[in-house]
Scaffold this active site. Structure first.
Site, PDB file in Angstrom:
ATOM      1  N   ARG A  32       0.941  -1.385  -0.094  1.00 46.07           N
ATOM      2  CA  ARG A  32       0.014   0.008  -0.047  1.00 46.07           C
ATOM      3  C   ARG A  32       0.903   1.230   0.063  1.00 46.07           C
ATOM      4  NH1 ARG A  32      -4.768  -2.226  -0.033  1.00 46.07           N
ATOM      5  NH2 ARG A  32      -5.207  -4.227   1.257  1.00 46.07           N
ATOM      6  N   ASP A  33       0.322   2.201  -0.709  1.00 49.47           N
ATOM      7  CA  ASP A  33       0.961   3.558  -0.802  1.00 49.47           C
ATOM      8  C   ASP A  33       0.907   4.099   0.395  1.00 49.47           C
ATOM      9  OD1 ASP A  33       2.147   5.575  -3.365  1.00 49.47           O
ATOM     10  OD2 ASP A  33       1.497   6.623  -1.296  1.00 49.47           O
ATOM     11  N   ILE A  34       2.055   4.788   1.039  1.00 46.52           N
ATOM     12  CA  ILE A  34       2.048   5.313   2.414  1.00 46.52           C
ATOM     13  C   ILE A  34       1.488   6.687   2.429  1.00 46.52           C
ATOM     14  CG2 ILE A  34       3.948   6.888   2.137  1.00 46.52           C
ATOM     15  CD1 ILE A  34       5.454   5.907   4.686  1.00 46.52           C
ATOM     16  N   ASN A  91       4.731   6.881 -13.302  1.00 41.55           N
ATOM     17  CA  ASN A  91       5.211   8.387 -13.338  1.00 41.55           C
ATOM     18  C   ASN A  91       6.407   7.853 -13.750  1.00 41.55           C
ATOM     19  OD1 ASN A  91       2.941   9.903 -12.658  1.00 41.55           O
ATOM     20  ND2 ASN A  91       3.336   9.210 -10.470  1.00 41.55           N
ATOM     21  N   GLU A  99       9.052  10.303  -8.295  1.00 37.43           N
ATOM     22  CA  GLU A  99       9.795  10.757  -7.056  1.00 37.43           C
ATOM     23  C   GLU A  99      10.498   9.428  -6.861  1.00 37.43           C
ATOM     24  OE1 GLU A  99       6.797  11.576  -4.234  1.00 37.43           O
ATOM     25  OE2 GLU A  99       5.808  13.241  -5.223  1.00 37.43           O
ATOM     26  N   HIS A 104       7.538   1.763 -10.439  1.00 35.54           N
ATOM     27  CA  HIS A 104       6.155   1.286  -9.830  1.00 35.54           C
ATOM     28  C   HIS A 104       4.988   1.508 -10.551  1.00 35.54           C
ATOM     29  CE1 HIS A 104       7.805   5.252  -8.502  1.00 35.54           C
ATOM     30  NE2 HIS A 104       6.472   5.672  -8.455  1.00 35.54           N
ATOM     31  N   HIS A 106       1.302   2.412  -9.878  1.00 32.36           N
ATOM     32  CA  HIS A 106       0.112   2.854  -9.007  1.00 32.36           C
ATOM     33  C   HIS A 106      -1.370   1.979  -9.290  1.00 32.36           C
ATOM     34  CE1 HIS A 106       2.096   6.303  -7.098  1.00 32.36           C
ATOM     35  NE2 HIS A 106       2.713   6.300  -8.287  1.00 32.36           N
TER      36      HIS A 106
HETATM   37  P1  DGP Z   1       5.782   8.753  -7.869  1.00 36.07           P
HETATM   38  O1  DGP Z   1       7.389   8.425  -7.758  1.00 36.07           O
HETATM   39  O2  DGP Z   1       5.551  10.212  -7.832  1.00 36.07           O
HETATM   40  O3  DGP Z   1       5.170   7.766  -8.739  1.00 36.07           O
HETATM   41  O4  DGP Z   1       5.315   8.153  -6.571  1.00 36.07           O
HETATM   42  C1  DGP Z   1       5.985   7.498  -5.394  1.00 36.07           C
HETATM   43  C2  DGP Z   1       4.851   7.136  -4.436  1.00 36.07           C
HETATM   44  O5  DGP Z   1       5.679   6.198  -3.508  1.00 36.07           O
HETATM   45  C3  DGP Z   1       4.241   8.006  -3.562  1.00 36.07           C
HETATM   46  O6  DGP Z   1       2.756   7.798  -3.866  1.00 36.07           O
HETATM   47  C4  DGP Z   1       4.372   7.951  -2.137  1.00 36.07           C
HETATM   48  C5  DGP Z   1       4.934   6.390  -2.357  1.00 36.07           C
HETATM   49  N1  DGP Z   1       5.906   6.227  -1.078  1.00 36.07           N
HETATM   50  C6  DGP Z   1       7.018   7.141  -0.961  1.00 36.07           C
HETATM   51  N2  DGP Z   1       7.875   6.469   0.096  1.00 36.07           N
HETATM   52  C7  DGP Z   1       7.231   5.493   0.482  1.00 36.07           C
HETATM   53  C8  DGP Z   1       7.289   4.585   1.613  1.00 36.07           C
HETATM   54  O7  DGP Z   1       8.359   4.548   2.376  1.00 36.07           O
HETATM   55  N3  DGP Z   1       6.273   3.452   1.722  1.00 36.07           N
HETATM   56  C9  DGP Z   1       5.219   3.386   0.833  1.00 36.07           C
HETATM   57  N4  DGP Z   1       4.434   2.262   0.863  1.00 36.07           N
HETATM   58  N5  DGP Z   1       5.217   4.366  -0.126  1.00 36.07           N
HETATM   59  C10 DGP Z   1       5.841   5.317  -0.256  1.00 36.07           C
END
Ligand code: DGP
Length: 122
Positions: A32-34, A91, A99, A104, A106
């Site tokens: 799950r996304d944090i 992304n 980021e 990954h 989503h």
């Molecule tokens: P992006 O690179 O912009 O597609 O999004 C990165 C996603 O990763 C963002 O929705 C938040 C998630 N995320 C960042 N750090 C962590 C983490 O430590 N644990 C989890 N479960 N998700 C994370």
């Protein structure tokens, strides 16, 4: 771009930081996304060191690529979002606002997600 072994998803894969695991296969991990944007917001990542979809699609084995796509589909079924529909999104790079530099996907669902993206300002 070279793979950064210190990125946060690499640390999750090594078990150095925890995650809320949803699904795991030979080549993929889903958690799950944090910072969830929707009622269901799961990230699916390959276990291999791939920066982005560009890197993965060019360099991952057929087995890794098949496993990844199957994992995305399995997550949607497990989360119960197939009937109403859902969205998968990756992304990539600067313009994509990526980021975390580990591929990954989503998986968003659990509500009406609206239009895909806002119209661009020309
Ligand atoms: P992006 O690179 O912009 O597609 O999004 C990165 C996603 O990763 C963002 O929705 C938040 C998630 N995320 C960042 N750090 C962590 C983490 O430590 N644990 C989890 N479960 N998700 C994370």
């Amino acid at each position: 771009m070279a793979y950064d072994d210190d990125n946060i998803f690499a640390k999750i894969l090594r078990g150095e930081i925890p995650c809320d695991k949803v699904h795991e296969t030979e080549h993929s991990l889903a958690f799950r996304d944090i910072n969830p944007q929707t009622p269901v917001h799961v990230l699916v990542i390959p276990k291999g060191k791939y920066v982005s979809m560009d890197d993965f699609s060019a360099n991952a084995s057929d087995a890794e690529q098949a496993d990844f796509m199957r994992a995305v589909g399995a997550v949607a079924r497990m989360e119960g979002i197939v009937e109403n529909g859902y969205r998968v999104l990756s992304n990539i790079g600067r313009d994509g606002h990526q980021e975390v530099p580990h591929l990954h996907m989503h998986v968003f669902g659990g509500k009406n997600l609206g239009r895909m993206i806002k119209p661009i300002d020309k």
